[in-house]
Design a protein around this motif. Structure first.
Motif, PDB file in Angstrom:
ATOM      1  N   GLN A 276     -12.493   5.431 -10.518  1.00  0.00           N
ATOM      2  CA  GLN A 276     -11.069   4.982  -9.407  1.00  0.00           C
ATOM      3  C   GLN A 276      -9.800   6.138  -9.466  1.00  0.00           C
ATOM      4  O   GLN A 276      -9.111   5.508 -10.965  1.00  0.00           O
ATOM      5  CB  GLN A 276     -11.072   3.799  -9.444  1.00  0.00           C
ATOM      6  CG  GLN A 276     -10.200   3.046  -8.245  1.00  0.00           C
ATOM      7  CD  GLN A 276     -10.976   3.712  -6.796  1.00  0.00           C
ATOM      8  OE1 GLN A 276     -10.392   4.825  -6.475  1.00  0.00           O
ATOM      9  NE2 GLN A 276     -11.332   2.882  -6.657  1.00  0.00           N
TER      10      GLN A 276
ATOM     11  N   ASN B 149      -2.902   2.195 -10.797  1.00  0.00           N
ATOM     12  CA  ASN B 149      -4.485   1.978 -11.273  1.00  0.00           C
ATOM     13  C   ASN B 149      -5.106   1.161 -12.442  1.00  0.00           C
ATOM     14  O   ASN B 149      -6.065   0.656 -11.845  1.00  0.00           O
ATOM     15  CB  ASN B 149      -5.144   3.659 -11.748  1.00  0.00           C
ATOM     16  CG  ASN B 149      -4.912   4.572 -10.452  1.00  0.00           C
ATOM     17  OD1 ASN B 149      -5.175   3.908  -9.684  1.00  0.00           O
ATOM     18  ND2 ASN B 149      -4.720   5.595 -10.988  1.00  0.00           N
TER      19      ASN B 149
ATOM     20  N   THR C 195     -10.416  -1.539  -7.704  1.00  0.00           N
ATOM     21  CA  THR C 195     -11.552  -1.829  -6.612  1.00  0.00           C
ATOM     22  C   THR C 195     -12.219  -1.119  -6.891  1.00  0.00           C
ATOM     23  O   THR C 195     -12.516  -0.034  -7.956  1.00  0.00           O
ATOM     24  CB  THR C 195     -10.683  -1.940  -5.497  1.00  0.00           C
ATOM     25  OG1 THR C 195     -11.539  -1.843  -4.641  1.00  0.00           O
ATOM     26  CG2 THR C 195     -10.527  -0.044  -5.283  1.00  0.00           C
ATOM     27  N   SER C 196     -13.422  -1.782  -6.443  1.00  0.00           N
ATOM     28  CA  SER C 196     -14.231  -0.486  -6.517  1.00  0.00           C
ATOM     29  C   SER C 196     -14.284   0.574  -6.037  1.00  0.00           C
ATOM     30  O   SER C 196     -14.161   0.888  -5.625  1.00  0.00           O
ATOM     31  CB  SER C 196     -14.938  -1.359  -5.368  1.00  0.00           C
ATOM     32  OG  SER C 196     -16.326  -2.953  -6.251  1.00  0.00           O
TER      33      SER C 196
ATOM     34  N   ARG D 292      -7.244   6.525  -7.054  1.00  0.00           N
ATOM     35  CA  ARG D 292      -6.640   6.020  -6.144  1.00  0.00           C
ATOM     36  C   ARG D 292      -5.231   6.335  -6.814  1.00  0.00           C
ATOM     37  O   ARG D 292      -4.660   6.433  -4.876  1.00  0.00           O
ATOM     38  CB  ARG D 292      -6.732   5.109  -5.257  1.00  0.00           C
ATOM     39  CG  ARG D 292      -6.397   3.335  -5.653  1.00  0.00           C
ATOM     40  CD  ARG D 292      -7.336   2.244  -4.750  1.00  0.00           C
ATOM     41  NE  ARG D 292      -6.376   0.967  -5.548  1.00  0.00           N
ATOM     42  CZ  ARG D 292      -6.359  -0.137  -4.691  1.00  0.00           C
ATOM     43  NH1 ARG D 292      -6.951   0.000  -3.583  1.00  0.00           N
ATOM     44  NH2 ARG D 292      -6.157  -1.385  -5.072  1.00  0.00           N
TER      45      ARG D 292
ATOM     46  N   THR E 122      -4.292  -2.438 -10.097  1.00  0.00           N
ATOM     47  CA  THR E 122      -4.688  -2.832  -9.086  1.00  0.00           C
ATOM     48  C   THR E 122      -6.478  -2.567  -8.863  1.00  0.00           C
ATOM     49  O   THR E 122      -6.606  -1.891  -8.313  1.00  0.00           O
ATOM     50  CB  THR E 122      -4.370  -2.501  -7.384  1.00  0.00           C
ATOM     51  OG1 THR E 122      -3.708  -1.022  -7.892  1.00  0.00           O
ATOM     52  CG2 THR E 122      -3.008  -2.839  -7.699  1.00  0.00           C
TER      53      THR E 122
ATOM     54  N   LYS F 187       1.101  -1.053  -0.152  1.00  0.00           N
ATOM     55  CA  LYS F 187       0.126  -0.400   0.164  1.00  0.00           C
ATOM     56  C   LYS F 187       0.406   1.304  -0.266  1.00  0.00           C
ATOM     57  O   LYS F 187       0.165   2.505  -0.473  1.00  0.00           O
ATOM     58  CB  LYS F 187      -0.682  -0.068   0.749  1.00  0.00           C
ATOM     59  CG  LYS F 187      -2.393  -1.314   1.428  1.00  0.00           C
ATOM     60  CD  LYS F 187      -2.865  -0.933   3.200  1.00  0.00           C
ATOM     61  CE  LYS F 187      -3.481  -1.996   1.684  1.00  0.00           C
ATOM     62  NZ  LYS F 187      -4.660  -1.939   3.619  1.00  0.00           N
TER      63      LYS F 187
END
Length: 273
Positions: free
Chosen positions: A226, A173, A178-179, A228, A176, A158
């Motif tokens: 996303q 991005n 993710t919702s 993140r 990996t 992380k």
């Protein structure tokens, strides 16, 4: 400064040390055409003094939206902050989240009509949260992995989120996924979309009120995106004494109804039925 096209809403409650660190991070943003709207859920006088001091030292427009302390009423004060926001686009974060210097820039870069954005955050330990000081924020040193590890950050995949930029963030991005959910630490969307679904459901307590808003946005046709590993903030640690099973169960029931009935609005939001 050009005309303001983005409003950054920061929620806070009696956490002056964390709020001060958060505000420092917005003083060094690469993108400057934004205002700060502080959604204050009834903080003491010290918070007001801190905000006024920051306003005197920055060219960034700052609005302080406050109501009396009546317990946990975060959803209500966030709705008031949405109404007070002067820009068409809103970024939401918390007063305990240090924004990387390209935080606003990335939200602006990726924004698009018909979408909301879900950015990334990295939770720090309490010890490391206290160790980060003003100069570490202004220089960007607190986003340097080597510096963080010297000060106690544990190794984890992380950690890639903290300093990911350019091609690295693009790859992460993509690899990996993710919702994408609306999370209160780091999300953004168009004010008109947030108002159309009537903002936050003010019945909800701690835990999930942000995601319930996102679920209504999705039900209304707004797609989540996303980012993140592109828009990043450091989430400072704090006590969570207002979290209890009763409030969690209540929130889960409201979210369940929103999903099952595909609700696009709430009767307990910005406008009350």
């Amino acid at each position: 400064m050009k005309s303001i096209d983005t409003s950054v809403i920061l929620s806070t409650y009696n956490a002056e040390e964390w709020l001060e660190k958060t505000l420092w991070s917005y003083s060094v943003q690469s993108y400057r055409n934004f205002e700060i709207v502080i959604a204050d859920d009834g903080s003491r006088e010290e918070t007001k003094q801190l905000i006024n001091d920051f306003k005197s030292k920055t060219e960034i427009p700052v609005k302080h939206v406050w109501h009396p302390d009546r317990g946990f009423q975060k959803s209500e004060i966030l709705n008031k902050a949405v109404v007070a926001a002067s820009a068409d686009y809103i970024i939401m974060s918390d007063g305990d989240c240090i924004a990387r210097n390209d935080f606003v820039e990335k939200h602006v870069e990726y924004r698009s009509h018909g979408y909301f954005l879900s950015g990334g955050y990295h939770k720090l330990s309490m010890d490391l949260s206290h160790k980060i000081q003003k100069e570490d924020i202004l220089t960007g040193r607190c986003f340097d992995l080597a510096w963080l590890k010297r000060n106690g950050l544990k190794s984890s995949f992380k950690n890639n989120k903290i300093d990911a930029k350019g091609f690295k963030s693009f790859v992460l991005n993509a690899l990996t996924p993710t919702s994408a959910t609306w999370n209160g630490h780091n999300s953004s969307g168009w004010k008109e979309d947030i108002v159309r679904v009537n903002g936050f459901d003010e019945r909800m307590q701690y835990g999930g009120q942000d995601r319930e808003l996102g679920e209504r946005l999705v039900n209304s046709g707004i797609k989540p995106k996303q980012i993140r590993y592109s828009a990043i903030c450091l989430h400072l640690d704090h006590a969570r004494g207002y979290k209890n099973q009763e409030s969690i169960d209540k929130n889960l029931a409201i979210r369940k109804t929103t999903r099952e009935e595909k609700r696009v609005s709430t009767a307990y939001g910005i406008k009350k039925d």
